[in-house]
Design an enzyme around this catalytic site. Structure first.
Site, short mmCIF file in Angstrom:
data_model
loop_
_atom_site.label_atom_id
_atom_site.label_comp_id
_atom_site.label_asym_id
_atom_site.label_seq_id
_atom_site.Cartn_x
_atom_site.Cartn_y
_atom_site.Cartn_z
N GLY A 168 0.85 -1.18 0.00
CA GLY A 168 0.00 0.00 0.00
C GLY A 168 0.88 1.23 0.00
CB CYS A 197 5.91 4.79 -3.31
SG CYS A 197 6.60 6.28 -2.59
#
Length: 441
Positions: free
Chosen positions: A257, A260
């Site tokens: 998650g 990035c």
């Protein structure tokens, strides 16, 4: 050197603070006056271990300052860093509106030659577009050089990574500008890799996409391991001992998650699409990650059937430990699904509670401690591998829950230990510890 940093999110604030720590005079710019006033007191707007202390130290040493006025920061700056957000658009591409505005602010605010450094993650070709935008809006006849200097900081370990990185990537068309950025970073003692601008832009996306691929790969192996009664942790160790593969990013779980990997993988697929190339492998990585979050829920529903009226404790809300970042956190869809299934959800996170309230389903309750979350719970889901949870006395589950039933999305505990403790335990890619079978249920 005198440096201006535009943007005070994870990248900008950490970059500016660390550059001041190695001796430069840095002024960070943000348009939010309340945020700037808070930062002037050494209070970081983000949770990042060690950042507040480093900010206060360099503010006191007069190497770090904050302002809302671009002209004030640009007046004496030799180098200007762009570190604003590039959020994801609906089609997966990067939104460059903030970057464009900074380019215009630079063009209208500088009065002498500068080097502009892009820290923000931007699609290939963006740095050349930034230069064109600056030149288009220039007020004074000054020279501007552009350098791509992508960041490789992990949230929760960004200070450490700044001083102990593997490499510093510098992409420039002008070798003198590249030398300036190399000189700025010299005190870090980290190897500098110089290349052209477009390659530097691509390196950032390629690196993140490869790491995301490793995560999705081990998660697929994890799902096979469960079906063939193998242990994914042993498989990962055996794989990681091969130097060609390495052990990092081979931890099975409920997927990646944060700000990035989800954004950058989708952006790279879009970048490929823009040049009429179908990046099938990366599309698969994204799809695997999306479905991985539902696997823990499937285990929960297989165990209980209906979740109507069940009290479910959720431990961990941030997308990873040592941050309060809720972007693309697995807790968001997981808790929403639990609520939709009629469960009563009570959640706890050591750091991310306030941030979580902005993202989590409004019917989720929040506890002030692990013990409060666990009290009389029918089941516990672990979604973030905080040390507080990993180091928890396992008897706490037995003493506080209705019955100790744990669904661990991050493989925090040893399955043998759980078996010996008599705790019903379901993890990712490892055999279940089913105490009901032991009891002949």
């Amino acid at each position: 050197m005198n440096i201006a940093v535009v943007g005070t999110g994870y990248v900008g604030l950490v970059t500016g603070t660390c550059l001041s720590e190695i001796g430069h005079h840095v002024t960070c710019i943000d348009i939010d006056e309340a945020k700037v006033n808070s930062m002037r007191k050494g209070i970081s707007p983000i949770y990042e271990p060690g950042l507040d202390e480093l900010m206060k130290k360099n503010i006191e040493n007069k190497r770090l300052a904050f302002t809302t006025k671009h002209s004030e920061a640009f007046q004496s700056a030799d180098v200007i860093y762009i570190a604003v957000g590039t959020p994801e658009k609906e089609d997966g591409s990067a939104n460059l509106a903030f970057v464009e505005q900074v380019a215009i602010d630079i063009a209208t605010g500088i009065t002498h030659d500068v080097v502009v450094v892009t820290k923000s993650t931007v699609p290939v070709g963006t740095n050349h577009w930034i230069k064109e935008t600056i030149q288009k809006h220039l007020v004074h006849p000054v020279k501007v050089e552009i350098v791509s200097n992508p960041e490789f900081l992990r949230e929760g370990a960004a200070i450490y990574d700044s001083f102990h990185g593997d490499r510093i990537v510098v992409g420039a068309d002008n070798p003198i500008a590249a030398d300036v950025i190399e000189e700025i970073n010299k005190p870090y003692g980290i190897p500098v890799f110089k290349t052209d601008i477009r390659s530097a832009e691509m390196i950032k996306y390629a690196a993140n996409a490869f790491l995301a691929t490793k995560i999705s790969f081990i998660n697929e192996i994890s799902n096979i391991c469960e079906r063939v009664e193998a242990n994914v942790e042993d498989v990962a160790v055996g794989m990681g001992l091969d130097n060609r593969i390495g052990s990092q990013f081979l931890n099975a779980g409920i997927g990646y998650g944060g700000s990035c990997f989800p954004k950058d993988t989708k952006a790279l697929v879009q970048i490929a699409g823009n040049v009429e190339y179908e990046f099938e492998l990366l599309k698969g990585v994204i799809e695997v990650n999306k479905k991985q979050q539902s696997i823990l829920l499937t285990k929960l529903q297989d165990r209980f059937g209906s979740l109507e009226g069940k009290k479910i404790a959720v431990l961990g809300l941030a997308f990873k430990p040592n941050t309060d970042d809720m972007r693309e956190a697995a807790s968001i869809p997981v808790t929403s699904h639990l609520i939709e299934q009629g469960a009563n959800v009570i959640a706890y996170d050591p750091v991310a509670m306030e941030q979580a309230k902005k993202f989590i389903h409004p019917n989720v309750s929040f506890a002030s401690s692990t013990e409060e979350a666990l009290k009389d719970a029918d089941a516990t889901l672990i979604l973030t591998e905080w040390s507080e949870f990993k180091d928890l006395n396992l008897n706490t589950f037995k003493l506080t829950m209705k019955q100790p039933i744990i669904f661990d999305g991050r493989n925090c505990y040893d399955i043998e230990v759980m078996h010996n403790k008599g705790i019903e335990y379901y993890s990712m890619g490892r055999p279940a510890v089913n105490t009901r079978e032991k009891a002949g249920v």
